[in-house]
Design an enzyme around this catalytic site. Structure first.
Site, short mmCIF file in Angstrom:
data_model
loop_
_atom_site.label_atom_id
_atom_site.label_comp_id
_atom_site.label_asym_id
_atom_site.label_seq_id
_atom_site.Cartn_x
_atom_site.Cartn_y
_atom_site.Cartn_z
CE LYS A 1 -4.22 -2.11 1.02
NZ LYS A 1 -3.82 -3.47 1.24
C1 LIG Z 1 -4.43 -4.58 0.64
C2 LIG Z 1 -3.71 -5.85 0.62
C3 LIG Z 1 -4.07 -6.90 -0.27
C4 LIG Z 1 -5.26 -6.82 -1.20
O1 LIG Z 1 -5.08 -5.89 -2.26
P1 LIG Z 1 -6.32 -5.35 -3.11
O2 LIG Z 1 -5.79 -4.25 -3.93
O3 LIG Z 1 -7.33 -4.90 -2.09
O4 LIG Z 1 -6.85 -6.49 -3.92
C5 LIG Z 1 -3.30 -8.06 -0.26
N1 LIG Z 1 -2.25 -8.20 0.57
C6 LIG Z 1 -1.87 -7.22 1.43
C7 LIG Z 1 -0.70 -7.46 2.33
C8 LIG Z 1 -2.59 -6.02 1.48
O5 LIG Z 1 -2.21 -5.06 2.36
#
Ligand SMILES: *Cc1c(COP(=O)(O)O)cnc(C)c1O
Length: 468
Positions: free
Chosen positions: A112
């Site tokens: 993120k």
């Molecule tokens: C947010 C997140 C996901 C999922 O990603 P999306 O874009 O919501 O599909 C998977 N793994 C981790 C570690 C995340 O923080």
């Protein structure tokens, strides 16, 4: 570049408006009016360029007429300066021509950061141009909140308030949020669960006069400008394995469908991708959709990969809009049916179109633990539970010949194992160490507010603390 809504009733508007609005006024999600494309020669010419330069090339295509390539490159440079690997998003080779794309070199060690760090610069510059102040309000089950507080710290034009369920995030996640102690940045422990936090945020946004008074903005993954920076690492990783002369396949651990959709956009822009494997934990709404075209919501079950404990993948609406040949009215009617009944079914030809680019896969907690253990045993490498859900899918695709042996598979490693130390320890017997920059994290001083599960209390907190 102009932006329109998936529900056809908002726009066209500018990148800056799409950025600051977040969610379209008709309840839809913003998309560019067309996908900018690179020729094969232009993609070949990206080889040898740095991550930051490629970020500037790709993202500026979405901001044409507003932000120049130079401005975007500069924002990307600032966003990724603190990342702890020189390649920003490096590949790690595994057996069977499978490659992990390591996306945990940002300040909160989950992917993120790649989007949020850029988003905070984009907000800052847009608010500066408009001479405006904004208040960002969000709810988190862990990863989004820590990435947002880190990214938006120290920005004058913004105050950030993140609600999290008191006592229900992991100790590492809580420390990551509460140890950010800059002015204008607030972690709020709410006496309730994650759904309560999300409901409080929604209620604040739905209170029109309050929303306008404080200038509320959202940074959840439906914001187009959060998706856009994620396109970049699909390009850089494929380039490293021979694109555009050679196609690759991607395997993406998925919750809200934001990350994998960014990959699909890279493909629309000219990147040769054979297939995307959408990998879920036991919350398998997407896996079931790719089997029979029926999107059907069920209860959310907690799992070892909590960032994917989702039954409504908001960003799927963007793909649906594309599958329906950009018919906003049809998209709106499917989404309304889903909101009303908890399900919808697409026509067989629509499902077949989706299956040309996507396959689904899901893995329960037992399988996830086994994959962490196997990876450590066979590769000497510790992975987090989300990355394990992806890697298992990649190996399955290889062994079933879904992806043939001459096509490299890139499997996204979405978080550092030290972010989920208990699950990793139980599976592998190994204690994953925090990276050096975070080694003193658990000793850092905390600063947080607490609040009752009550909208009036949250609104009062925001009004008292915001600096606008
Ligand atoms: C947010 C997140 C996901 C999922 O990603 P999306 O874009 O919501 O599909 C998977 N793994 C981790 C570690 C995340 O923080």
């Amino acid at each position: 570049m102009k932006y329109i809504s998936t529900r056809g009733q908002d726009g066209p508007l500018s990148f800056e408006e799409a950025l600051l609005n977040g969610l379209a006024r008709d309840g839809g999600l913003y998309l560019p009016v067309e996908w900018p494309a690179f020729s094969k020669a232009e993609i070949s010419a990206m080889r040898g360029k740095s991550y930051i330069e490629i970020a500037g090339l790709i993202m500026s295509r979405f901001t044409e007429g507003e932000l120049s390539q130079e401005q975007i490159t500069q924002m990307a440079g600032s966003a990724y300066r603190g990342f702890t690997h020189p390649d920003i998003a490096p590949l790690k080779a595994m057996q069977e021509d499978i490659h992990l794309l390591e996306l945990f070199y940002g300040p909160t060690i989950a992917f993120k950061d790649y989007a949020m760090q850029f988003l905070s610069r984009a907000f800052d510059s847009a608010l500066g141009r408009q001479n405006r102040h904004a208040v960002i309000l969000g709810a988190t089950s862990g990863d989004t909140g820590s990435a947002a507080l880190e990214a938006f710290r120290g920005r004058q034009a913004l105050d950030v308030f993140i609600l999290f369920p008191k006592g229900r995030v992991s100790p590492v996640q809580q420390k990551q949020m509460t140890s950010v102690r800059d002015a204008g940045v607030h972690a709020i422990a709410v006496e309730g669960d994650f759904d309560d936090c999300q409901a409080l945020v929604k209620a604040c946004f739905n209170d029109g006069p309050f929303r306008d008074k404080v200038g509320l903005s959202a940074v959840n993954s439906i914001n187009w400008a959060r998706l856009m920076p994620q396109i970049v690492y699909y390009f850089t990783s494929a380039l490293a394995l021979g694109a555009p002369d050679k196609p690759v396949a991607f395997c993406v651990p998925t919750g809200n469908f934001g990350n994998v959709f960014a990959g699909w956009v890279a493909m629309q822009m000219g990147l040769p991708v054979q297939r995307f494997i959408v990998s879920s934990n036991r919350n398998d709404i997407l896996t079931r959709f790719f089997m029979d075209g029926k999107m059907q919501r069920r209860d959310v079950h907690p799992s070892l990969s909590p960032s994917m404990d989702i039954q409504v993948s908001s960003n799927f609406e963007r793909l649906l809009f594309e599958l329906l040949e950009r018919d906003g009215q049809k998209t709106a009617s499917y989404m309304q049916e889903f909101a009303r009944t908890g399900q919808f079914t697409v026509a067989e030809n629509v499902l077949q179109t989706a299956l040309q680019d996507f396959s689904g896969f899901c893995l329960d907690d037992e399988g996830t633990s086994e994959e962490i253990k196997r990876c450590y045993r066979d590769e000497g490498y510790l992975i987090d539970p989300h990355s394990a859900v992806g890697l298992a899918a990649a190996r399955h695709a290889r062994s079933t010949q879904l992806i043939e042996t001459d096509t490299p598979i890139i499997s996204l490693a979405c978080a550092h194992p030290a972010k989920f130390p208990d699950a990793v320890y139980h599976a592998s017997g190994q204690h994953p160490a925090l990276p050096e920059a975070l080694s003193d994290l658990m000793e850092r001083e905390e600063q947080m507010l607490t609040a009752k599960n009550d909208m009036a209390a949250i609104q009062q907190l925001l009004l008292e603390r915001q600096r606008g």
